[in-house]
Design a protein around this motif. Sequence first.
Motif, PDB file in Angstrom:
ATOM      1  N   GLU A   1       0.832  -1.953  -6.812  1.00 55.85           N
ATOM      2  CA  GLU A   1       0.235  -1.873  -8.153  1.00 55.85           C
ATOM      3  C   GLU A   1       1.306  -1.809  -9.236  1.00 55.85           C
ATOM      4  OE1 GLU A   1      -3.994   0.389  -7.272  1.00 55.85           O
ATOM      5  OE2 GLU A   1      -2.144   1.530  -7.106  1.00 55.85           O
ATOM      6  N   LEU A   2       2.484  -1.275  -8.882  1.00 53.90           N
ATOM      7  CA  LEU A   2       3.572  -1.193  -9.862  1.00 53.90           C
ATOM      8  C   LEU A   2       4.300  -2.531 -10.026  1.00 53.90           C
ATOM      9  CD1 LEU A   2       5.235   2.285  -9.181  1.00 53.90           C
ATOM     10  CD2 LEU A   2       3.859   1.612 -11.152  1.00 53.90           C
ATOM     11  N   GLY A   3       4.052  -3.456  -9.105  1.00 56.47           N
ATOM     12  CA  GLY A   3       4.726  -4.753  -9.212  1.00 56.47           C
ATOM     13  C   GLY A   3       6.128  -4.748  -8.617  1.00 56.47           C
ATOM     14  N   ILE A   4       6.391  -3.783  -7.723  1.00 61.10           N
ATOM     15  CA  ILE A   4       7.735  -3.681  -7.136  1.00 61.10           C
ATOM     16  C   ILE A   4       7.890  -4.642  -5.948  1.00 61.10           C
ATOM     17  CG2 ILE A   4       9.236  -2.110  -5.822  1.00 61.10           C
ATOM     18  CD1 ILE A   4       8.190   0.156  -7.613  1.00 61.10           C
ATOM     19  N   VAL A   5       6.785  -4.914  -5.229  1.00 63.31           N
ATOM     20  CA  VAL A   5       6.850  -5.816  -4.068  1.00 63.31           C
ATOM     21  C   VAL A   5       6.812  -7.257  -4.573  1.00 63.31           C
ATOM     22  CG1 VAL A   5       5.743  -6.525  -1.922  1.00 63.31           C
ATOM     23  CG2 VAL A   5       5.655  -4.130  -2.635  1.00 63.31           C
ATOM     24  N   ARG A   6       7.876  -7.998  -4.329  1.00 58.44           N
ATOM     25  CA  ARG A   6       7.949  -9.369  -4.836  1.00 58.44           C
ATOM     26  C   ARG A   6       7.523 -10.398  -3.806  1.00 58.44           C
ATOM     27  NH1 ARG A   6       6.590  -8.812  -8.958  1.00 58.44           N
ATOM     28  NH2 ARG A   6       7.157 -10.925  -9.536  1.00 58.44           N
ATOM     29  N   GLU A   7       7.833 -10.134  -2.520  1.00 61.86           N
ATOM     30  CA  GLU A   7       7.565 -11.146  -1.505  1.00 61.86           C
ATOM     31  C   GLU A   7       7.532 -10.506  -0.123  1.00 61.86           C
ATOM     32  OE1 GLU A   7      10.592 -14.138  -1.263  1.00 61.86           O
ATOM     33  OE2 GLU A   7       9.209 -15.659  -0.547  1.00 61.86           O
ATOM     34  N   ALA A   8       6.734 -11.072   0.738  1.00 60.57           N
ATOM     35  CA  ALA A   8       6.734 -10.630   2.134  1.00 60.57           C
ATOM     36  C   ALA A   8       6.665 -11.874   3.024  1.00 60.57           C
ATOM     37  CB  ALA A   8       5.548  -9.718   2.402  1.00 60.57           C
ATOM     38  N   THR A   9       7.552 -11.927   4.036  1.00 59.90           N
ATOM     39  CA  THR A   9       7.541 -13.060   4.960  1.00 59.90           C
ATOM     40  C   THR A   9       7.836 -12.556   6.364  1.00 59.90           C
ATOM     41  OG1 THR A   9       9.886 -13.442   4.591  1.00 59.90           O
ATOM     42  CG2 THR A   9       8.377 -14.770   3.279  1.00 59.90           C
ATOM     43  N   ILE A  10       7.610 -13.433   7.320  1.00 64.75           N
ATOM     44  CA  ILE A  10       8.028 -13.131   8.689  1.00 64.75           C
ATOM     45  C   ILE A  10       8.921 -14.272   9.149  1.00 64.75           C
ATOM     46  CG2 ILE A  10       7.300 -12.843  11.072  1.00 64.75           C
ATOM     47  CD1 ILE A  10       4.838 -11.476  10.156  1.00 64.75           C
ATOM     48  N   SER A  11      10.101 -13.901   9.662  1.00 63.97           N
ATOM     49  CA  SER A  11      11.033 -14.923  10.120  1.00 63.97           C
ATOM     50  C   SER A  11      11.578 -14.496  11.476  1.00 63.97           C
ATOM     51  CB  SER A  11      12.161 -15.063   9.088  1.00 63.97           C
ATOM     52  OG  SER A  11      13.176 -15.872   9.606  1.00 63.97           O
ATOM     53  N   ASP A  12      11.365 -15.323  12.504  1.00 68.55           N
ATOM     54  CA  ASP A  12      11.784 -15.022  13.874  1.00 68.55           C
ATOM     55  C   ASP A  12      11.349 -13.620  14.298  1.00 68.55           C
ATOM     56  OD1 ASP A  12      12.980 -17.462  14.150  1.00 68.55           O
ATOM     57  OD2 ASP A  12      14.947 -16.774  13.444  1.00 68.55           O
ATOM     58  N   GLY A  13      10.117 -13.269  13.983  1.00 66.34           N
ATOM     59  CA  GLY A  13       9.594 -11.969  14.410  1.00 66.34           C
ATOM     60  C   GLY A  13      10.025 -10.802  13.528  1.00 66.34           C
TER      61      GLY A  13
ATOM     62  N   ALA B   1       0.810  -1.221   0.000  1.00 68.87           N
ATOM     63  CA  ALA B   1       0.000   0.000   0.000  1.00 68.87           C
ATOM     64  C   ALA B   1       0.847   1.277   0.000  1.00 68.87           C
ATOM     65  CB  ALA B   1      -0.935  -0.005   1.202  1.00 68.87           C
ATOM     66  N   VAL B   2       2.184   1.123   0.113  1.00 67.06           N
ATOM     67  CA  VAL B   2       3.060   2.309   0.110  1.00 67.06           C
ATOM     68  C   VAL B   2       2.976   2.984  -1.262  1.00 67.06           C
ATOM     69  CG1 VAL B   2       5.496   3.034   0.133  1.00 67.06           C
ATOM     70  CG2 VAL B   2       4.634   1.437   1.868  1.00 67.06           C
ATOM     71  N   MET B   3       2.794   4.313  -1.257  1.00 63.53           N
ATOM     72  CA  MET B   3       2.674   5.034  -2.529  1.00 63.53           C
ATOM     73  C   MET B   3       4.059   5.196  -3.178  1.00 63.53           C
ATOM     74  SD  MET B   3      -0.542   5.549  -2.655  1.00 63.53           S
ATOM     75  CE  MET B   3      -0.911   6.724  -3.938  1.00 63.53           C
ATOM     76  N   ASP B   4       4.086   5.146  -4.495  1.00 71.46           N
ATOM     77  CA  ASP B   4       5.343   5.390  -5.190  1.00 71.46           C
ATOM     78  C   ASP B   4       5.699   6.872  -5.032  1.00 71.46           C
ATOM     79  OD1 ASP B   4       7.286   4.254  -7.463  1.00 71.46           O
ATOM     80  OD2 ASP B   4       6.807   6.346  -7.880  1.00 71.46           O
ATOM     81  N   PRO B   5       6.943   7.181  -4.605  1.00 72.59           N
ATOM     82  CA  PRO B   5       7.278   8.585  -4.353  1.00 72.59           C
ATOM     83  C   PRO B   5       7.338   9.446  -5.620  1.00 72.59           C
ATOM     84  CG  PRO B   5       9.179   7.166  -3.995  1.00 72.59           C
ATOM     85  CD  PRO B   5       8.027   6.267  -4.245  1.00 72.59           C
ATOM     86  N   GLU B   6       7.602   8.828  -6.764  1.00 78.47           N
ATOM     87  CA  GLU B   6       7.709   9.634  -7.984  1.00 78.47           C
ATOM     88  C   GLU B   6       6.430   9.622  -8.813  1.00 78.47           C
ATOM     89  OE1 GLU B   6      11.388   8.378  -9.821  1.00 78.47           O
ATOM     90  OE2 GLU B   6      12.364  10.163  -9.044  1.00 78.47           O
ATOM     91  N   LEU B   7       5.614   8.596  -8.628  1.00 76.45           N
ATOM     92  CA  LEU B   7       4.324   8.540  -9.317  1.00 76.45           C
ATOM     93  C   LEU B   7       3.269   8.404  -8.224  1.00 76.45           C
ATOM     94  CD1 LEU B   7       5.354   5.809 -11.940  1.00 76.45           C
ATOM     95  CD2 LEU B   7       5.269   8.267 -12.366  1.00 76.45           C
ATOM     96  N   PRO B   8       3.032   9.470  -7.473  1.00 70.30           N
ATOM     97  CA  PRO B   8       2.243   9.335  -6.236  1.00 70.30           C
ATOM     98  C   PRO B   8       0.757   9.081  -6.456  1.00 70.30           C
ATOM     99  CG  PRO B   8       2.905  11.619  -6.574  1.00 70.30           C
ATOM    100  CD  PRO B   8       3.497  10.840  -7.706  1.00 70.30           C
ATOM    101  N   VAL B   9       0.395   8.542  -7.609  1.00 70.77           N
ATOM    102  CA  VAL B   9      -1.003   8.143  -7.817  1.00 70.77           C
ATOM    103  C   VAL B   9      -1.165   6.627  -7.709  1.00 70.77           C
ATOM    104  CG1 VAL B   9      -1.593  10.141  -9.246  1.00 70.77           C
ATOM    105  CG2 VAL B   9      -0.678   8.086 -10.331  1.00 70.77           C
ATOM    106  N   VAL B  10      -0.050   5.899  -7.695  1.00 73.30           N
ATOM    107  CA  VAL B  10      -0.128   4.439  -7.615  1.00 73.30           C
ATOM    108  C   VAL B  10       0.695   3.911  -6.441  1.00 73.30           C
ATOM    109  CG1 VAL B  10      -0.595   3.882 -10.028  1.00 73.30           C
ATOM    110  CG2 VAL B  10       1.751   4.295  -9.300  1.00 73.30           C
ATOM    111  N   THR B  11       0.333   2.711  -5.981  1.00 69.82           N
ATOM    112  CA  THR B  11       1.093   2.096  -4.896  1.00 69.82           C
ATOM    113  C   THR B  11       2.212   1.239  -5.504  1.00 69.82           C
ATOM    114  OG1 THR B  11      -0.223   0.079  -4.865  1.00 69.82           O
ATOM    115  CG2 THR B  11      -1.019   1.919  -3.526  1.00 69.82           C
ATOM    116  N   ILE B  12       3.192   0.920  -4.669  1.00 68.81           N
ATOM    117  CA  ILE B  12       4.288   0.084  -5.171  1.00 68.81           C
ATOM    118  C   ILE B  12       3.795  -1.345  -5.421  1.00 68.81           C
ATOM    119  CG2 ILE B  12       6.108   1.515  -4.163  1.00 68.81           C
ATOM    120  CD1 ILE B  12       6.410  -0.607  -1.970  1.00 68.81           C
TER     121      ILE B  12
END
Lengths: 236, 163
Positions: free
Chosen positions: B26-38, B13-24
């Motif tokens: 939506e741009l496909g920049i976030v590849r993966e999110a995990t939690i490891s040992d907190g 949900a973080v907005m792109d700083p240079e194209l502040p109408v889209v989220t990162i």
Amino acid sequence: MTTVEAVLRLGDDALIASQRLAEWTSRAHDLEEDIALSNIALDLLGQARALLTYAGEREGSGRDEDDLAYLRDEREFVNCQLVELPRGDFAVTIARMLFLSAALRLRYEALADGADETLAGIGAKAVKEIAYHLDHAAMWTVRLGDGTDESHERAQSAVDELWPYTFELFEDDEVDRDAWLSIVDPVLAAATLTRPSDEDARFRPTGGRQGVHTEHLGYLLAEMQHLHRSHPGAKW
Amino acid sequence: MDETERVHAVASAVMDPELPVVTIGELGIVREATISDGRAIVTITPTYSGCPAMDVIRADIVSALRREGFGDVEIRTVYAPAWTTDWVSDSGRRKLAAGGIAPPGAAAVGRRPVLPLLPPPAPVCPRCESVAVAEISRFGPTACTSLWRCLDCAEPFEHMKAH
């Protein structure tokens, strides 16, 4: 040549070319070109950062991208001499970009197809960026070469001046000169420019890969490194 | 939503700083999110090698996750597979157009020869949807955009280049 040496060569080529190109920022003949050259410099800087970071990891001495960029002396840089020559007029900058982008494209393609996963990732990304740079250089080469008498003359003299330095690009390197010529030759022909013949190029400067540079690199490094060396770790 | 999904949602949900109408996201920049040992680990990929927005994006992800209670955050950067504008989501494309930035067409497949020098595929004017547009500069204010003008409504506009 070890992987670290090969990555350092490529990283230094990109870094020094980027620094030279950035000299055009606020100096180009129109705003669009100013933005284009600055953008290209930024792409090259990004490629250099990724490559130097990886070279530092691979050599295992704990040096990061900043250590490699800012704390090495001139004799430790292994870029080719082509990228360190003064920026010259716009025609010189364009000719250098054509020669360098064609060589970088071949090198990045080789990395992208190679076995090293990190380098393949860096290469695959860089190939897409270099396509723009090459396109930009080819467009301007044709526009200058096939332009006015003045622009043709300057473009031809830029090609003649830089040609001897292109041989070093293929020294002990995977990049094949014939593959490079197959990119560069048609562009020069479309631009009505004459490619200097190999026989005529008696002067073939060399030494960059061994850390032996023209007098120009020291000045470039002084400007690039002085802030970091005067104020180590400065942040803003 | 489990914790891993929450990390992914917050980062995306973080907005792109240079194209502040889209989220990162939506741009496909976030590849993966995990939690490891907190520790919340978010893997992102740069749009362009030298994109100066990447440092800001990293910092913005860290602060967004801190606000959501994730104190220990690590941002990893991967280059492969290389980012392509084909990853920009449909909602991202709609928001870009609504924000005055013509969205990218399909990215080219394979390696194009240098010659002949071809004009890039033309976008549609994001304001009046005219196809009569002319390129002003192939390099725009950010690495990922080029500059165009509409010959009908006469407005200049940015176009996210197919990449």
